[in-house]
Design a protein around this motif. Structure first.
Motif, short mmCIF file in Angstrom:
data_model
loop_
_atom_site.label_atom_id
_atom_site.label_comp_id
_atom_site.label_asym_id
_atom_site.label_seq_id
_atom_site.Cartn_x
_atom_site.Cartn_y
_atom_site.Cartn_z
N ALA A 79 -50.73 -21.39 5.70
CA ALA A 79 -50.17 -20.11 6.03
C ALA A 79 -51.35 -18.93 6.20
N LEU A 80 -52.16 -18.82 5.39
CA LEU A 80 -53.22 -17.79 5.33
C LEU A 80 -53.79 -17.78 6.79
N ASP A 81 -54.12 -19.24 6.87
CA ASP A 81 -54.92 -19.44 8.11
C ASP A 81 -54.28 -19.22 9.52
N LEU A 82 -53.05 -19.38 9.40
CA LEU A 82 -52.28 -18.82 10.66
C LEU A 82 -52.25 -17.43 10.58
N LEU A 83 -52.18 -16.70 9.58
CA LEU A 83 -52.03 -15.34 9.61
C LEU A 83 -53.26 -14.55 9.91
N ASP A 84 -54.20 -15.33 9.72
CA ASP A 84 -55.71 -14.79 10.05
C ASP A 84 -56.03 -15.03 11.31
N ALA A 96 -50.89 -14.66 13.89
CA ALA A 96 -49.69 -15.02 13.90
C ALA A 96 -49.13 -14.00 12.96
N ASN A 97 -47.72 -13.71 13.37
CA ASN A 97 -46.89 -12.87 12.03
C ASN A 97 -46.19 -13.43 11.17
N GLY A 98 -45.92 -12.86 10.20
CA GLY A 98 -45.35 -13.40 8.82
C GLY A 98 -44.22 -14.10 9.30
N ALA A 99 -43.31 -13.73 9.96
CA ALA A 99 -42.02 -14.24 10.53
C ALA A 99 -42.27 -15.49 11.30
N ASP A 100 -43.04 -15.82 12.27
CA ASP A 100 -43.52 -16.95 12.67
C ASP A 100 -43.87 -17.93 11.82
N VAL A 101 -44.85 -17.54 10.91
CA VAL A 101 -45.49 -18.57 9.84
C VAL A 101 -44.39 -19.00 9.01
N ALA A 102 -43.45 -18.22 8.51
CA ALA A 102 -42.33 -18.77 7.55
C ALA A 102 -41.59 -19.85 8.46
N ARG A 103 -41.16 -19.36 9.72
CA ARG A 103 -40.42 -20.41 10.37
C ARG A 103 -41.01 -21.70 10.61
N ARG A 104 -42.18 -21.60 10.98
CA ARG A 104 -43.02 -22.72 11.30
C ARG A 104 -43.09 -23.77 10.03
N LEU A 105 -43.48 -23.11 8.89
CA LEU A 105 -43.76 -23.81 7.55
C LEU A 105 -42.64 -24.06 6.83
N ASN A 106 -41.32 -23.59 7.29
CA ASN A 106 -40.29 -23.55 6.50
C ASN A 106 -40.33 -23.01 5.12
N VAL A 107 -41.08 -21.89 4.94
CA VAL A 107 -41.40 -21.10 3.85
C VAL A 107 -40.66 -19.93 3.80
N PRO A 108 -39.98 -19.36 2.72
CA PRO A 108 -39.37 -17.91 2.73
C PRO A 108 -40.32 -16.72 3.14
N ARG A 109 -39.70 -15.97 3.86
CA ARG A 109 -40.55 -14.84 4.50
C ARG A 109 -41.40 -13.98 3.36
N GLY A 110 -40.66 -13.79 2.36
CA GLY A 110 -40.99 -13.07 1.16
C GLY A 110 -42.46 -13.85 0.50
#
Length: 262
Positions: free
Chosen positions: A12-17, A20-34
């Protein structure tokens, strides 16, 4: 409760770096946005990076370039209608510029200046009766606005630091504009004169600046002096809180660079 391993967190951190925005990362990894936001916050805290930004963004701490004209305009607004709150329940200081709803153009200009000075920080507008608080959070507010302190501005010394004075000297009109947009106005005065035995009415424009702080008024008049603007002190109700610009040539210069509120 679902626990996510370090592998998912690092991905997730690699994607953000990578942008990618947080919402896309959450959907891609099936992790809560928070959860994604929490991971990002903890990573930034560990690396001592400004909350809400990916890289340090302080002119004084990190040597990052500063939008000089926008900064001195914002400095003028802050000295007039601004306030910085120290952290209490919030994790970073916040600055509010309170502006009348009669002047939506100035509200927009203030928001644009904040965005230029703090490009990595989101701004917001808090609605109050008859006005808006244009607000930004940043841990570097006290670096860029060292005039903050206990008590009201007119109850403490207000002086620019050397680096601030250099920016004002290089951008005097935006500074004057910010001060007038906060604690000043352009009005039409009138008077009467006897001409050929007939009393006639004459109207003329005038710029007013009113501030209780002797130091802030001095900053305003010193800048006017450098610009060749003729001004006078005006006492109203026994108080010398008012600076007037009424000479025709000086008003013309003010009109060219400041103008009426809008």
């Amino acid at each position: 409760m679902i626990f996510h391993g370090m592998t998912v967190r690092q991905k997730a951190l690699d994607l953000l770096d990578s942008g990618a925005n947080g919402a896309d990362v959450a959907r891609r990894l099936n992790v809560p946005r928070g959860t994604v936001s929490y991971w990002l916050h903890m990573e930034r805290s560990k690396r001592n990076i400004c909350p809400g930004t990916r890289t340090p963004s302080c002119h004084r701490c990190d040597g990052v370039g500063l939008a000089g004209a926008d900064y001195v305009y914002l400095l003028g607004l802050y000295l007039g209608d601004g306030h910085i709150s120290q952290p209490t329940q919030h994790r970073v200081p916040s600055m509010m510029i309170t502006l009348d709803d009669c002047w939506p153009g100035i509200q927009d200009e203030a928001g644009a200046a904040i965005h230029k000075v703090f490009p990595d920080n989101a701004t917001c507008r808090v609605r109050k009766p008859g006005c808006r608080n244009i607000k930004v959070y940043s841990k570097h507010l006290l670096c860029l606005f060292p005039q903050h302190g206990p008590r009201r501005k007119h109850e403490r010394e207000i002086a620019l630091e050397v680096w601030q004075q250099e920016l004002v000297d290089a951008n005097p009109w935006p500074f004057v504009r910010g001060l007038v947009h906060s604690d000043g106005c352009r009005i039409i005065n009138w008077t009467t004169r006897m001409v050929g035995g007939v009393r006639k009415r004459y109207e003329y424009p005038r710029y007013w600046f009113t501030n209780v702080s002797d130091d802030i008024r001095q900053l305003y008049t010193d800048t006017l002096d450098k610009l060749g603007i003729k001004w006078t002190h005006c006492t109203r109700a026994g108080k010398e809180y008012n600076i007037s610009v009424a000479r025709r040539a000086s008003v013309a210069l003010m009109d060219a660079h400041v103008g009426p509120k809008y």
